[in-house]
Design a protein around this motif. Structure first.
Motif, PDB file in Angstrom:
ATOM      1  N   ALA A  40       0.829  -1.209   0.000  1.00 31.13           N
ATOM      2  CA  ALA A  40       0.000   0.000   0.000  1.00 31.13           C
ATOM      3  C   ALA A  40       0.865   1.261   0.000  1.00 31.13           C
ATOM      4  N   GLU A  41       1.976   1.195   0.711  1.00 33.29           N
ATOM      5  CA  GLU A  41       2.875   2.349   0.806  1.00 33.29           C
ATOM      6  C   GLU A  41       3.970   2.346  -0.260  1.00 33.29           C
ATOM      7  N   HIS A  42       3.986   1.323  -1.092  1.00 31.28           N
ATOM      8  CA  HIS A  42       5.024   1.168  -2.128  1.00 31.28           C
ATOM      9  C   HIS A  42       6.424   1.211  -1.514  1.00 31.28           C
ATOM     10  N   ASP A  43       6.568   0.514  -0.391  1.00 30.06           N
ATOM     11  CA  ASP A  43       7.831   0.483   0.349  1.00 30.06           C
ATOM     12  C   ASP A  43       8.562  -0.818   0.014  1.00 30.06           C
ATOM     13  N   THR A  44       9.541  -0.714  -0.870  1.00 31.65           N
ATOM     14  CA  THR A  44      10.260  -1.895  -1.350  1.00 31.65           C
ATOM     15  C   THR A  44      11.063  -2.556  -0.234  1.00 31.65           C
ATOM     16  N   LEU A  45      11.669  -1.764   0.618  1.00 28.21           N
ATOM     17  CA  LEU A  45      12.501  -2.325   1.680  1.00 28.21           C
ATOM     18  C   LEU A  45      11.661  -3.149   2.666  1.00 28.21           C
ATOM     19  N   ARG A  46      10.493  -2.649   3.039  1.00 27.15           N
ATOM     20  CA  ARG A  46       9.608  -3.412   3.925  1.00 27.15           C
ATOM     21  C   ARG A  46       9.090  -4.669   3.232  1.00 27.15           C
ATOM     22  N   LEU A  47       8.866  -4.581   1.934  1.00 25.71           N
ATOM     23  CA  LEU A  47       8.406  -5.739   1.177  1.00 25.71           C
ATOM     24  C   LEU A  47       9.482  -6.819   1.147  1.00 25.71           C
ATOM     25  N   ILE A  48      10.720  -6.418   0.980  1.00 24.53           N
ATOM     26  CA  ILE A  48      11.834  -7.379   1.014  1.00 24.53           C
ATOM     27  C   ILE A  48      11.946  -8.003   2.396  1.00 24.53           C
ATOM     28  N   ASP A  49      11.811  -7.179   3.429  1.00 26.00           N
ATOM     29  CA  ASP A  49      11.862  -7.683   4.804  1.00 26.00           C
ATOM     30  C   ASP A  49      10.755  -8.704   5.058  1.00 26.00           C
ATOM     31  N   ALA A  50       9.569  -8.415   4.565  1.00 25.99           N
ATOM     32  CA  ALA A  50       8.447  -9.340   4.740  1.00 25.99           C
ATOM     33  C   ALA A  50       8.683 -10.632   3.970  1.00 25.99           C
ATOM     34  N   ALA A  51       9.276 -10.529   2.789  1.00 27.26           N
ATOM     35  CA  ALA A  51       9.561 -11.734   2.002  1.00 27.26           C
ATOM     36  C   ALA A  51      10.594 -12.612   2.702  1.00 27.26           C
ATOM     37  N   VAL A  52      11.592 -11.987   3.290  1.00 26.28           N
ATOM     38  CA  VAL A  52      12.603 -12.756   4.034  1.00 26.28           C
ATOM     39  C   VAL A  52      11.967 -13.407   5.262  1.00 26.28           C
ATOM     40  N   SER A  53      11.095 -12.679   5.928  1.00 31.32           N
ATOM     41  CA  SER A  53      10.397 -13.246   7.091  1.00 31.32           C
ATOM     42  C   SER A  53       9.505 -14.415   6.679  1.00 31.32           C
ATOM     43  N   ALA A  54       8.831 -14.277   5.545  1.00 39.00           N
ATOM     44  CA  ALA A  54       7.981 -15.364   5.045  1.00 39.00           C
ATOM     45  C   ALA A  54       8.820 -16.592   4.713  1.00 39.00           C
ATOM     46  N   ALA A  55       9.998 -16.362   4.141  1.00 42.68           N
ATOM     47  CA  ALA A  55      10.889 -17.481   3.835  1.00 42.68           C
ATOM     48  C   ALA A  55      11.361 -18.167   5.119  1.00 42.68           C
ATOM     49  N   ALA A  56      11.621 -17.382   6.150  1.00 38.02           N
ATOM     50  CA  ALA A  56      12.041 -17.957   7.434  1.00 38.02           C
ATOM     51  C   ALA A  56      10.922 -18.793   8.050  1.00 38.02           C
ATOM     52  N   ILE A  57       9.698 -18.321   7.944  1.00 35.44           N
ATOM     53  CA  ILE A  57       8.554 -19.072   8.468  1.00 35.44           C
ATOM     54  C   ILE A  57       8.379 -20.370   7.693  1.00 35.44           C
ATOM     55  N   ALA A  58       8.485 -20.294   6.368  1.00 35.20           N
ATOM     56  CA  ALA A  58       8.343 -21.496   5.545  1.00 35.20           C
ATOM     57  C   ALA A  58       9.436 -22.513   5.858  1.00 35.20           C
ATOM     58  N   THR A  59      10.655 -22.033   6.055  1.00 35.54           N
ATOM     59  CA  THR A  59      11.762 -22.925   6.405  1.00 35.54           C
ATOM     60  C   THR A  59      11.539 -23.554   7.781  1.00 35.54           C
ATOM     61  N   GLY A  60      11.089 -22.751   8.730  1.00 35.16           N
ATOM     62  CA  GLY A  60      10.816 -23.273  10.074  1.00 35.16           C
ATOM     63  C   GLY A  60       9.736 -24.337  10.059  1.00 35.16           C
ATOM     64  N   LEU A  61       8.686 -24.105   9.288  1.00 40.69           N
ATOM     65  CA  LEU A  61       7.616 -25.105   9.187  1.00 40.69           C
ATOM     66  C   LEU A  61       8.121 -26.378   8.521  1.00 40.69           C
ATOM     67  N   ALA A  62       8.980 -26.237   7.511  1.00 36.95           N
ATOM     68  CA  ALA A  62       9.539 -27.415   6.842  1.00 36.95           C
ATOM     69  C   ALA A  62      10.407 -28.231   7.791  1.00 36.95           C
ATOM     70  N   ILE A  63      11.185 -27.556   8.608  1.00 37.72           N
ATOM     71  CA  ILE A  63      12.029 -28.260   9.587  1.00 37.72           C
ATOM     72  C   ILE A  63      11.165 -28.977  10.617  1.00 37.72           C
ATOM     73  N   LEU A  64      10.125 -28.301  11.102  1.00 40.74           N
ATOM     74  CA  LEU A  64       9.241 -28.931  12.081  1.00 40.74           C
ATOM     75  C   LEU A  64       8.483 -30.116  11.473  1.00 40.74           C
TER      76      LEU A  64
END
Length: 79
Positions: A40-64
């Motif tokens: 909504a804010e067209h904030d690329t840096l926050r979008l990248i941060d969210a994508a990295v966080s999503a990848a971390a969550i996906a990796t954590g779920l895969a490990i579990l």
């Protein structure tokens, strides 16, 4: 068996792994909100941060999930 020992065993049990998966997946709600706000804010840096966080969550779920499969039928608390 002490309470501390039981708590450590719970973490390695099937139900403990399910609980860890649920709390990890709960973090996805915050990431989803972060992605919506960044778009909504067209904030690329926050979008990248969210994508990295999503990848971390996906990796954590895969490990579990792998740990859950590894546990199989020999649950620590059942035996």
């Amino acid at each position: 068996m002490s309470k501390l020992s039981k708590a450590k065993d719970f973490k390695k049990s099937r139900s403990g792994t399910y609980l860890s998966m649920a709390t990890t997946a709960f973090g996805a709600i915050g990431v989803t909100k972060q992605i919506k706000k960044a778009r909504a804010e067209h904030d690329t840096l926050r979008l990248i941060d969210a994508a990295v966080s999503a990848a971390a969550i996906a990796t954590g779920l895969a490990i579990l999930y792998r740990e859950l499969k590894r546990l199989g039928d020999d649950d620590v608390l059942l035996g």
